[in-house]
Scaffold this motif. Structure first.
Motif, PDB file in Angstrom:
ATOM      1  N   GLY A   1      44.540  17.159  79.335  1.00  0.00           N
ATOM      2  CA  GLY A   1      44.290  15.782  79.457  1.00  0.00           C
ATOM      3  C   GLY A   1      43.845  15.188  78.011  1.00  0.00           C
ATOM      4  N   LEU A   2      43.206  16.129  76.935  1.00  0.00           N
ATOM      5  CA  LEU A   2      42.798  15.693  75.579  1.00  0.00           C
ATOM      6  C   LEU A   2      44.279  15.894  74.764  1.00  0.00           C
ATOM      7  N   LEU A   3      44.926  16.737  75.288  1.00  0.00           N
ATOM      8  CA  LEU A   3      46.191  16.990  74.421  1.00  0.00           C
ATOM      9  C   LEU A   3      47.126  16.101  74.521  1.00  0.00           C
ATOM     10  N   TYR A   4      47.305  15.368  75.738  1.00  0.00           N
ATOM     11  CA  TYR A   4      48.279  14.252  75.715  1.00  0.00           C
ATOM     12  C   TYR A   4      48.055  13.215  74.799  1.00  0.00           C
ATOM     13  N   PRO A   5      46.925  12.614  74.695  1.00  0.00           N
ATOM     14  CA  PRO A   5      46.782  11.318  73.787  1.00  0.00           C
ATOM     15  C   PRO A   5      46.756  11.972  72.583  1.00  0.00           C
ATOM     16  N   CYS A   6      46.414  13.179  72.134  1.00  0.00           N
ATOM     17  CA  CYS A   6      46.521  13.853  70.620  1.00  0.00           C
ATOM     18  C   CYS A   6      47.928  13.822  70.408  1.00  0.00           C
ATOM     19  N   ILE A   7      48.746  14.180  71.180  1.00  0.00           N
ATOM     20  CA  ILE A   7      50.247  14.290  70.866  1.00  0.00           C
ATOM     21  C   ILE A   7      50.902  13.194  70.573  1.00  0.00           C
ATOM     22  N   ASP A   8      50.576  12.035  71.365  1.00  0.00           N
ATOM     23  CA  ASP A   8      50.738  10.463  71.166  1.00  0.00           C
ATOM     24  C   ASP A   8      50.788  10.135  70.074  1.00  0.00           C
ATOM     25  N   SER A   9      49.332  10.407  69.494  1.00  0.00           N
ATOM     26  CA  SER A   9      48.910   9.763  68.326  1.00  0.00           C
ATOM     27  C   SER A   9      49.594  10.408  67.110  1.00  0.00           C
ATOM     28  N   HIS A  10      49.855  11.765  67.191  1.00  0.00           N
ATOM     29  CA  HIS A  10      50.779  12.525  66.065  1.00  0.00           C
ATOM     30  C   HIS A  10      51.902  12.047  66.139  1.00  0.00           C
ATOM     31  N   LEU A  11      52.610  11.770  66.916  1.00  0.00           N
ATOM     32  CA  LEU A  11      53.918  11.544  67.068  1.00  0.00           C
ATOM     33  C   LEU A  11      54.292  10.170  66.727  1.00  0.00           C
ATOM     34  N   GLY A  12      53.110   9.212  66.746  1.00  0.00           N
ATOM     35  CA  GLY A  12      53.244   7.754  66.324  1.00  0.00           C
ATOM     36  C   GLY A  12      53.932   6.914  67.573  1.00  0.00           C
ATOM     37  N   GLU A  13      53.806   7.462  68.739  1.00  0.00           N
ATOM     38  CA  GLU A  13      54.516   6.891  69.786  1.00  0.00           C
ATOM     39  C   GLU A  13      53.440   6.647  71.075  1.00  0.00           C
ATOM     40  N   PRO A  14      52.478   5.824  70.753  1.00  0.00           N
ATOM     41  CA  PRO A  14      51.322   5.498  71.840  1.00  0.00           C
ATOM     42  C   PRO A  14      52.165   5.240  73.019  1.00  0.00           C
ATOM     43  N   HIS A  15      51.620   5.805  74.328  1.00  0.00           N
ATOM     44  CA  HIS A  15      51.907   5.941  75.578  1.00  0.00           C
ATOM     45  C   HIS A  15      51.606   4.404  75.987  1.00  0.00           C
ATOM     46  N   LYS A  16      52.573   3.475  76.435  1.00  0.00           N
ATOM     47  CA  LYS A  16      52.190   2.038  76.681  1.00  0.00           C
ATOM     48  C   LYS A  16      52.845   1.777  78.356  1.00  0.00           C
ATOM     49  N   PHE A  17      53.216   2.831  78.869  1.00  0.00           N
ATOM     50  CA  PHE A  17      53.967   2.252  80.286  1.00  0.00           C
ATOM     51  C   PHE A  17      53.027   2.474  81.296  1.00  0.00           C
ATOM     52  N   LYS A  18      52.844   1.377  82.024  1.00  0.00           N
ATOM     53  CA  LYS A  18      52.126   1.247  83.191  1.00  0.00           C
ATOM     54  C   LYS A  18      50.674   1.976  82.803  1.00  0.00           C
ATOM     55  N   ARG A  19      49.782   1.346  81.770  1.00  0.00           N
ATOM     56  CA  ARG A  19      48.397   1.892  81.525  1.00  0.00           C
ATOM     57  C   ARG A  19      47.564   1.029  82.326  1.00  0.00           C
ATOM     58  N   GLU A  20      47.221   1.526  83.481  1.00  0.00           N
ATOM     59  CA  GLU A  20      46.295   0.916  84.255  1.00  0.00           C
ATOM     60  C   GLU A  20      45.860   2.064  85.445  1.00  0.00           C
ATOM     61  N   TRP A  21      44.506   1.820  85.879  1.00  0.00           N
ATOM     62  CA  TRP A  21      43.885   2.824  86.722  1.00  0.00           C
ATOM     63  C   TRP A  21      44.517   2.824  88.124  1.00  0.00           C
ATOM     64  N   ALA A  22      45.045   1.843  88.495  1.00  0.00           N
ATOM     65  CA  ALA A  22      45.901   1.700  89.772  1.00  0.00           C
ATOM     66  C   ALA A  22      46.961   2.669  89.679  1.00  0.00           C
ATOM     67  N   SER A  23      47.961   2.443  88.603  1.00  0.00           N
ATOM     68  CA  SER A  23      49.064   3.403  88.340  1.00  0.00           C
ATOM     69  C   SER A  23      48.481   4.746  88.270  1.00  0.00           C
ATOM     70  N   VAL A  24      47.471   5.216  87.761  1.00  0.00           N
ATOM     71  CA  VAL A  24      46.999   6.553  87.728  1.00  0.00           C
ATOM     72  C   VAL A  24      46.729   7.054  88.978  1.00  0.00           C
ATOM     73  N   MET A  25      45.991   6.077  89.745  1.00  0.00           N
ATOM     74  CA  MET A  25      45.727   6.664  91.142  1.00  0.00           C
ATOM     75  C   MET A  25      46.850   6.774  92.346  1.00  0.00           C
ATOM     76  N   ARG A  26      47.838   6.163  92.095  1.00  0.00           N
ATOM     77  CA  ARG A  26      48.977   6.169  92.652  1.00  0.00           C
ATOM     78  C   ARG A  26      49.709   7.754  92.008  1.00  0.00           C
ATOM     79  N   CYS A  27      49.612   7.925  90.901  1.00  0.00           N
ATOM     80  CA  CYS A  27      50.252   9.119  90.236  1.00  0.00           C
ATOM     81  C   CYS A  27      49.657  10.350  91.028  1.00  0.00           C
ATOM     82  N   ILE A  28      48.190  10.322  91.114  1.00  0.00           N
ATOM     83  CA  ILE A  28      47.529  11.052  91.774  1.00  0.00           C
ATOM     84  C   ILE A  28      47.876  11.466  93.090  1.00  0.00           C
ATOM     85  N   ALA A  29      48.247  10.356  94.008  1.00  0.00           N
ATOM     86  CA  ALA A  29      48.497  10.362  95.324  1.00  0.00           C
ATOM     87  C   ALA A  29      49.757  10.958  95.428  1.00  0.00           C
TER      88      ALA A  29
END
Length: 257
Positions: free
Chosen positions: A121-149
């Protein structure tokens, strides 16, 4: 009379001389004051900036610890619940003395999975910042909860669904895992990290099973089930999305120029 006129002329000349020299003297004094006050002002500026930098570093460290704790708790809880499902369906077999522990699960599984979840969980945002490509696709807790489901559903399917052979089950779970990535991630970093996590976790599981820590029923991929890498892949994507969501709004680590 001539003497009085000469005295008046000399006084007026002296007055004009004083008026001419006063601005220069004032400028000279101002320059001296600025030059003498320069180092003190610089030291004051450095003193004013340093507490802010230390405060931002402290805030960044505090947020990092908080995210690590949340990810550890989430990973440990999910491992406890999902591993209980695998044990109940006799997909995973532990020694008899281990079965008597909490929730019929090995005691070391939740801490290990919690630690792995914190790292991923700490590695994913770190890799995003180093690659210069911040992840902006469906950045909301509702989407995260659906992903967990969806991830829980994939794990549930691996224990509940009965196919003619494990190859069909593995292909089905692989399609579901790729669908989870496409629906909730769609980033190259997420795909690459998911594949890497699946490969490394599969090797570790093979090592544990080979040394008799636990075993799988009807293994068809060396010592494990062939669908297990799909579970690791979807789990990595899910935990990565949780880590990315927790990292939103967190100040970046300050850099010293």
């Amino acid at each position: 009379m001539p003497r009085l006129e000469s005295c008046a002329w000399s006084c007026s000349c002296a007055a004009r001389g004083r008026h001419k020299t006063q601005p220069g003297d004032a400028a000279t004094k101002a320059d001296e004051m600025l030059s003498s006050g320069g180092p003190s002002q610089a030291s004051v500026g450095r003193g004013a900036r340093s507490p802010g930098g230390a405060g931002s570093t402290l805030n960044w460290s505090r947020h990092l610890v908080q995210r690590s704790v949340v990810l550890f708790v989430v990973g440990a809880f999910m491992a406890l619940v999902l591993n209980l499902l695998q044990v109940q369906r006799n997909v995973t077999l532990f020694p008899e003395e281990v079965i008597a522990t909490l929730f019929s699960s090995a005691w070391w599984v939740p801490p290990c999975c919690g630690t792995a979840a914190a790292v991923v969980g700490l590695l994913y945002p770190c890799i995003d910042s180093h690659l210069g490509e911040p992840h902006k696709f469906k950045r909301e807790w509702a989407s995260v909860m659906r992903c967990i489901a969806v991830f829980v559903g994939i794990n549930h399917a691996s224990a509940k669904l009965d196919f003619a052979n494990n190859v069909q089950l593995s292909l089905t779970l692989a399609a579901l895992s790729l669908g989870l990535w496409w629906t909730f991630d769609r980033s190259r970093s997420g795909l690459g990290l998911g594949i890497t996590i699946a490969f490394v976790a599969t090797l570790i599981t093979q090592f544990l099973v080979y040394n008799g820590v636990y075993q799988y029923t009807s293994p068809d991929f060396l010592y494990i089930r062939s669908w297990l890498p799909c579970i690791f892949f979807s789990g990595g994507v899910t935990v990565g999305n949780i880590g990315r969501q927790l990292a939103m709004g967190i100040p970046e680590k300050p850099h010293n120029d």
